[in-house]
Structure formats: C-alpha cells, structure tokens
Write an enzyme that holds these catalytic residues in place. Structure first.
Site: not given
Length: 77
Positions: A13-15, A40
């Site tokens: 997932l981000c980042p 994502d």
C-alpha cells in the site's frame, strides 16, 4: 511489452510501491524499461506523477481487474 527489469509491488500500500519504484529506477540503466505490477489503486495517480516529476517516460499503463501494470523508461542522464 518489452522490459529490462520487473518490480512486483502487489499487496503493498501507499507509499511503499513508489518508494520501491524509486529504488529500482536507480538500479537500471538509462533508457531501460522497468515493468511495475501493483494492486494499490493509488498507483494510478502516484506513478504517473512520479514519472512526470523525475522526467521518466511512462510508456504504458494497463489495468486488469485489480492489477495495475506500468512500463517506465528511465530518463537519459
């Protein structure tokens, strides 16, 4: 599409995908193509912005259900 290196960022997932992308781009030579596989949805926004900001070329962007693929050519130094 042809690529010289592969970054599998699935289930991250981000980042994390963009952070890993930054590391991988440093490893490849100018004009080489890196294929990124991610799950994502935020990568649809983040990866094009990454390329634009750093001057790399986003050659292709493709979505197949919940999987996003990107082919990025490293800029000439």
């Amino acid at each position: 599409m042809h690529h010289n290196a592969l970054l599998d960022a699935t289930d991250l997932l981000c980042p994390e995908p963009v952070m890993m992308l930054h590391v991988e781009m440093r490893k490849i030579a100018a004009k080489d193509v890196l294929k990124v596989i991610a799950t994502d949805p935020s990568t649809t926004r983040d990866i094009p912005k990454f390329c634009q900001f750093l001057g790399h070329t986003l050659l292709k962007q493709q979505q197949d259900e919940d999987v996003y693929c990107y082919w990025i050519e490293k800029k000439q130094v």
